[in-house]
Design a protein around this motif. Structure first.
Motif, mmCIF file in Angstrom:
data_model
loop_
_atom_site.group_PDB
_atom_site.id
_atom_site.type_symbol
_atom_site.label_atom_id
_atom_site.label_comp_id
_atom_site.label_asym_id
_atom_site.label_seq_id
_atom_site.Cartn_x
_atom_site.Cartn_y
_atom_site.Cartn_z
ATOM 1 N N UNK A 1 -0.262 0.642 -9.854
ATOM 2 C CA UNK A 1 -1.511 0.596 -9.067
ATOM 3 C C UNK A 1 -1.361 1.385 -7.774
ATOM 4 N N UNK A 2 -0.169 1.312 -7.169
ATOM 5 C CA UNK A 2 0.060 2.096 -5.948
ATOM 6 C C UNK A 2 -0.071 3.594 -6.253
ATOM 7 N N UNK A 3 0.451 4.007 -7.392
ATOM 8 C CA UNK A 3 0.359 5.426 -7.775
ATOM 9 C C UNK A 3 -1.093 5.822 -8.052
ATOM 10 N N UNK A 4 -1.855 4.919 -8.679
ATOM 11 C CA UNK A 4 -3.274 5.205 -8.961
ATOM 12 C C UNK A 4 -4.046 5.345 -7.654
ATOM 13 N N UNK A 5 -3.714 4.484 -6.680
ATOM 14 C CA UNK A 5 -4.423 4.543 -5.391
ATOM 15 C C UNK A 5 -4.264 5.919 -4.757
ATOM 16 N N UNK A 6 -3.064 6.473 -4.850
ATOM 17 C CA UNK A 6 -2.800 7.784 -4.243
ATOM 18 C C UNK A 6 -3.463 8.900 -5.055
ATOM 19 N N UNK A 7 -3.401 8.779 -6.371
ATOM 20 C CA UNK A 7 -3.816 9.912 -7.209
ATOM 21 C C UNK A 7 -5.306 9.955 -7.510
ATOM 22 N N UNK A 8 -5.967 8.828 -7.569
ATOM 23 C CA UNK A 8 -7.293 8.820 -8.172
ATOM 24 C C UNK A 8 -8.461 8.475 -7.245
ATOM 25 N N UNK A 9 -8.211 8.216 -5.978
ATOM 26 C CA UNK A 9 -9.345 7.898 -5.092
ATOM 27 C C UNK A 9 -10.237 9.133 -4.954
ATOM 28 N N UNK A 10 -11.519 8.974 -5.234
ATOM 29 C CA UNK A 10 -12.457 10.103 -5.197
ATOM 30 C C UNK A 10 -13.656 9.747 -4.332
ATOM 31 N N UNK A 11 -14.160 10.735 -3.624
ATOM 32 C CA UNK A 11 -15.391 10.495 -2.863
ATOM 33 C C UNK A 11 -16.166 11.796 -2.708
ATOM 34 N N UNK B 1 -10.396 2.547 -3.718
ATOM 35 C CA UNK B 1 -11.400 2.865 -2.709
ATOM 36 C C UNK B 1 -10.911 4.060 -1.872
ATOM 37 N N UNK B 2 -11.779 5.042 -1.612
ATOM 38 C CA UNK B 2 -11.341 6.239 -0.866
ATOM 39 C C UNK B 2 -11.205 5.947 0.627
ATOM 40 N N UNK B 3 -10.258 5.118 0.971
ATOM 41 C CA UNK B 3 -10.103 4.630 2.352
ATOM 42 C C UNK B 3 -9.861 5.765 3.339
ATOM 43 N N UNK B 4 -9.090 6.785 2.901
ATOM 44 C CA UNK B 4 -8.712 7.859 3.812
ATOM 45 C C UNK B 4 -9.943 8.575 4.378
ATOM 46 N N UNK B 5 -10.965 8.742 3.553
ATOM 47 C CA UNK B 5 -12.182 9.430 4.007
ATOM 48 C C UNK B 5 -12.796 8.700 5.193
ATOM 49 N N UNK C 1 -14.480 -3.336 2.108
ATOM 50 C CA UNK C 1 -13.530 -2.247 1.874
ATOM 51 C C UNK C 1 -13.605 -1.208 2.979
ATOM 52 N N UNK C 2 -14.811 -0.987 3.521
ATOM 53 C CA UNK C 2 -14.949 -0.046 4.629
ATOM 54 C C UNK C 2 -14.218 -0.610 5.853
ATOM 55 N N UNK C 3 -14.388 -1.878 6.115
ATOM 56 C CA UNK C 3 -13.714 -2.507 7.255
ATOM 57 C C UNK C 3 -12.196 -2.448 7.088
ATOM 58 N N UNK C 4 -11.732 -2.716 5.869
ATOM 59 C CA UNK C 4 -10.288 -2.663 5.615
ATOM 60 C C UNK C 4 -9.768 -1.241 5.773
ATOM 61 N N UNK C 5 -10.630 -0.257 5.484
ATOM 62 C CA UNK C 5 -10.208 1.136 5.606
ATOM 63 C C UNK C 5 -10.047 1.528 7.073
ATOM 64 N N UNK C 6 -10.998 1.139 7.921
ATOM 65 C CA UNK C 6 -10.962 1.612 9.315
ATOM 66 C C UNK C 6 -10.219 0.641 10.241
ATOM 67 N N UNK C 7 -9.988 -0.558 9.782
ATOM 68 C CA UNK C 7 -9.216 -1.562 10.542
ATOM 69 C C UNK C 7 -9.596 -1.627 12.028
#
Lengths: 351, 362
Positions: free
Chosen positions: B224-234, B281-285, B309-315
Motif C-alpha cells: 500500500x505504501x508503494x501504491x501511495x507513491x506510484x498511483x496518486x493522480x489528480x 489521495x493526491x495529498x502532495x498536490x 483527507x484534505x485536512x490530513x494532507x495540509x496538516x
C-alpha cells in the motif's frame, strides 16, 4: 420517495366495524405503483380483511424489505406501525420484534426478489422457527423496481418482455414453506379477491407461521404472452383446491353446505375455517399430501391455489423457547434487576 | 478515430470488454442496473459470461471464484450493494486478487465507504473517480491494468450522472505495458507436478506450517505504501498564482471546474484541484499549495468526507472549509439542487470573497 396522502374524508355511508372503524380507517397513502399492479389488489384485500376482523390498527406491525411489494405497506393500514427493513432481512427484523413484543399482530410483506433470492435463508429459518405472523409474498416473478429481470420464482421457460426465455428452475415458495414447517400455507391470486380476503383473515387468526404465496402480476414487466405470471396465464391455469369461509368466534354461522363437501377446521383462537372442497378429497391437514399435490400439479403447469395446509394446534416460537409472557419493554425494574439473591440462585443452578 | 454518442453505462461495459474482462456478476440496483443490463447483452457476444446473481453477496463470490482461475473479472453495484460485498472485498484483497468493482454510487456520500476499505482488516482499494464518460472509458481499462499490476482490487467510483447520461466518446483499447503471467492462478496447469496452488486470504503458503499473519500483513502494508507513491493522480488548473483553491471529485467536479474557469476569466485568482484517485489521495498536490493560499474550499455533496483527507494532507498549513453539503433528488440518487452551476457560482464567489477579501471583478 413519492408519498401522497389521502384527504381524511369518510363517505357517510361507510359502515363501521365493531371497533367503530370504517374500511377507510384501514387504508394508507395513495399508491404510487403502476396502474393495475396486482400488489394494489393485495393491499385492498389486506385492508378488507383487517376491517372485517375488527383488528385495532395500532396493534398491527407491518414489516417489509425492499422492492415494489415492500413499498406497499405505505398504501394500507396507515394507522398501524411500519418498519421498512433492508433487502431480504424482513424475517430477522420481524423475528426480533416479535420476540421482544408478542402483543402486536405481525404482518410481513415481501416479494419474490426479497424472499426467494437474497432473503431465502432468512425466509427458511423464520418458517422453521414458527414465528407467529402472517408472511405474505407478493409474487410477480420479476424484478419490477429495476425494470424486468427474472426473479427466482420465474418459471423455467417463461419469457421476459424482450422475449428471452428463463433457463433457471423456479423456486416454489409455498412448497418450501410446507417443507420448512410453516403451520398455515396458502396460495392465492391478486386477481381473486373472494379467495384472497378469507385466506388473509384465516392467516391473521392463526397461531404460528402463516404463509401466503400470492401471485400478483406485474403489469409493466411481466404481463405479456409467454409469461407464466400474467393475469391471463394465472386465470387459465388456476387450480383452486378449496374455497374458504372464515367464521370468527363472534360471527353467526349462516351458510349451509352438503355433508362431505365441507371440511371444518377450528383454530386456536376459536375461529372456524369452513372449507368448501373443490378438488376431490383434498385434506388441508395433511402436509405430505399437500407437498405431493403441489408437485404433481406444478409438473402439469397448473397453479394450485387455496388453503393448502393448516395445523390448527400449532405452537409458535414463544412456546418453543419459553419466553417471558410480558413484552420486554414492559418489564419493570424489579423484574429486570431482581437482586443478588436471585443471581446467586441462578449461578447455583448452573454449577 | 470515430466518436460514438453512448450512455455512460454502455461505454463502461464496452471499455471493460476492450480491457479483456470476460466475466461479470451483479445484481440490479439503481443507478448501477444499466451497467448490468449492458453486460448481460454484450458480454456473451464477446465470448464472455455475465450472471444476474441472487444478490450482491453471490455476485462478489462469483467474481472471486472467476478471478482465482486467472480470468479478468469484475462486479459492481451501488453503495448499499457494496455494503453487502464488504466481507468478500476484505478477503479478496488479502487473497491479492485483481478484482475490478464498478460502483455507480448514489451521489457522493459513499466516499468513506470506498476509500476506507469498508470491511474488516487493514487494507485499501485503489479508487478511480472519473469526471465524465470519456475519462471513465480510460479508467475502466486502467482499473483492470492496475488491479493486475498490484494484485489488488480497483474500484471505479461513478454515479447517477455518469451512468445515465450520454457523451460522444472514442472507444479504443489503451495499450498498457505487458504484465507478467499470472503464476498464482488456479488454472489446473500443474496437475501431477506437485506444484498445485492455493489461493487464500490468510497468507498461508503451500508446504508451510502456520500462517504468520504479522509478516503477511506487513508485506501487504508495504504494497500500500508503494501504491501511495506510484498511483496518486489528480487534475489541477490555475494553481500558479491562486490565492484560493477549490477541490471537488467525480462528476460534481465538472460543474465546479466550469465555474472556476468562468471566475478565472473574470479575474479571480482561484485555482482547482481534482483528486482522480480518491485512494491513494493526491495529498502532495494540496501540500504544494497550502503555503500560498488563503483557504482550500472542499465542494462535495455529502456531510463532509473528502474534507478529512484534505485536512490530513495540509496538516493545518492552510484553512480548509466545507463548501458543499447534503443535496439530493427525492429518490436519493444524489442529483440535488446544489448540482447547479449558478448555485455553485454563488457559493464559490462568497467563499472567495470571504477568504481573500477580493471582489470577483477586481
Amino acid at each position: 420517495m413519492t408519498y401522497l396522502t389521502k384527504p381524511k374524508l369518510h363517505h357517510p355511508s361507510l359502515q363501521p366495524n365493531q371497533l367503530g372503524f370504517t374500511r377507510r380507517d384501514y387504508e394508507g397513502a395513495i399508491s404510487t405503483l403502476c396502474a393495475g399492479c396486482g400488489h394494489d389488489s393485495i393491499s385492498a384485500a389486506l385492508i378488507q380483511a383487517c376491517y372485517q376482523l375488527d383488528l385495532p390498527p395500532h396493534r398491527i406491525a407491518k414489516l417489509s424489505g425492499i422492492g415494489c411489494s415492500s413499498k406497499t405497506p405505505t398504501y394500507f393500514l396507515g394507522a398501524s406501525h411500519g418498519f421498512n427493513s433492508v433487502h431480504g432481512r424482513m424475517p430477522s427484523v420481524l423475528t426480533g420484534a416479535n420476540l421482544a413484543n408478542r402483543d402486536l399482530i405481525y404482518l410481513g410483506v415481501s416479494g419474490d426478489g426479497d424472499s426467494a433470492s437474497i432473503g431465502l435463508g432468512q425466509f427458511a429459518h423464520l418458517m422453521r422457527r414458527g414465528v407467529n405472523m402472517l408472511y405474505i409474498v407478493e409474487n410477480n416473478g420479476v424484478y419490477g423496481l429495476t425494470k424486468g429481470q427474472f426473479s427466482a420464482t420465474s418459471d423455467c421457460g417463461s419469457k421476459s418482455k424482450k422475449g428471452v426465455a428463463n433457463t433457471d428452475e423456479a423456486i416454489d415458495m409455498a412448497a418450501m414453506a410446507l417443507q420448512l414447517g410453516a403451520t398455515f400455507v396458502a396460495r392465492s391470486f391478486s386477481g381473486d379477491k373472494t379467495q384472497l380476503v378469507p385466506l388473509i383473515e384465516a392467516a391473521l387468526s392463526h397461531r404460528g407461521t402463516a404463509f401466503i404465496d400470492c401471485i400478483s402480476p406485474c403489469v409493466a414487466f411481466n404481463n405479456h404472452m409467454g409469461s407464466t405470471k400474467s393475469f391471463d396465464y394465472v386465470r387459465e391455469h388456476n387450480e383452486a383446491v378449496n374455497f374458504l369461509d372464515v367464521i370468527t368466534p363472534r360471527a353467526e354461522i349462516t351458510t349451509e353446505y352438503s355433508e362431505g363437501a365441507v371440511q371444518e377446521v377450528t383454530q386456536h383462537d376459536g375461529s372456524i375455517l369452513r372449507l368448501r372442497k373443490l378438488a376431490g378429497d383434498y385434506d388441508v391437514n395433511d402436509r405430505i399430501a399437500a407437498m405431493r399435490f403441489l408437485a404433481e400439479h406444478a409438473a402439469e403447469g397448473e397453479i394450485v391455489t387455496g388453503l393448502l395446509y393448516v395445523d390448527p394446534d400449532a405452537e409458535d416460537m414463544h412456546l418453543h423457547i419459553k419466553t417471558v409472557p410480558t413484552p420486554l419493554k414492559d418489564l419493570n425494574e424489579t423484574a429486570l434487576c431482581p437482586g443478588s439473591a436471585a443471581l446467586h440462585k441462578l449461578n447455583a443452578s448452573l454449577r | 478515430m470515430t466518436r460514438r454518442f453512448v450512455e455512460g453505462s454502455e461505454a463502461i461495459v464496452e471499455a471493460a470488454i476492450l480491457a479483456g474482462c470476460r466475466f461479470f456478476a451483479g445484481y440490479p440496483m439503481t443507478p448501477f442496473t444499466e451497467v448490468l443490463d449492458h453486460m448481460a447483452e454484450k458480454m456473451p457476444l464477446a465470448g464472455g459470461i455475465c450472471v444476474n446473481a441472487e444478490s450482491e453477496l453471490e455476485a462478489v463470490g462469483m467474481a472471486w471464484g472467476a478471478l482465482a482461475t486467472g480470468a479478468r473479472a469484475a462486479t459492481g453495484s451501488t453503495g448499499q450493494g457494496l455494503s453487502l460485498m464488504q466481507e468478500s472485498f476484505s478477503e479478496i484483497t488479502r487473497a491479492e486478487l485483481p478484482l475490478v468493482v464498478v460502483n455507480m454510487a448514489r451521489g457522493q456520500s459513499d466516499y468513506y465507504q470506498s476509500t476506507r476499505g469498508g470491511g474488516h482488516g487493514d487494507y485499501f482499494h485503489i479508487i478511480l473517480c472519473p469526471i465524465d464518460i470519456h475519462e471513465a472509458v480510460e479508467h475502466i481499462q486502467l482499473a483492470f491494468h492496475l488491479a493486475d499490476v498490484w494484485r489488488n482490487p480497483v474500484q471505479i467510483y461513478g454515479d447517477y450522472l455518469l451512468a445515465h447520461t450520454a457523451e460522444a466518446v472514442e472507444l479504443e483499447a489503451i495499450a498498457f505495458d505487458t504484465l507478467p503471467a499470472k503464476d498464482w492462478a488456479l488454472d489446473g496447469s500443474l496437475n501431477g507436478t506437485g506444484g498445485s496452488r492455493n489461493i487464500n486470504s490468510i497468507g498461508m503458503t503451500k508446504g508451510n506450517k502456520g500462517i504468520e499473519p504479522e509478516r503477511f500483513w506487513k508485506r501487504l502494508q508495504a504494497k500500500y505504501e508503494a501504491i501511495k507513491i506510484a498511483e496518486a493522480r489528480h487534475e489541477a488548473e490555475f494553481l500558479e498564482d491562486a490565492n484560493y483553491v477549490v477541490t471537488a471529485f467525480g462528476t460534481t467536479a465538472k460543474f465546479v471546474r466550469h465555474v472556476i474557469r468562468e471566475m478565472r476569466n473574470e479575474g479571480s485568482r482561484i485555482g482547482y484541484i481534482r483528486p482522480i484517485t480518491l485512494w491513494p489521495f493526491p495529498s502532495q498536490a494540496f501540500c504544494d499549495v497550502a503555503g500560498s493560499v488563503r483557504e482550500i474550499g472542499v465542494f462535495e455533496l455529502n456531510g463532509g468526507q473528502m474534507i478529512d483527507d484534505v485536512r490530513l494532507a495540509v496538516l493545518g498549513a492552510a484553512p480548509v472549509a466545507a463548501l458543499g453539503g447534503i443535496s439530493s433528488d427525492e429518490s436519493g440518487f444524489g442529483v440535488g439542487p446544489l448540482l447547479n452551476t449558478d448555485v455553485i457560482r454563488s457559493i464559490l464567489e462568497a467563499a472567495y470573497e470571504r477568504a481573500t477579501g477580493e471582489e470577483k471583478d477586481q
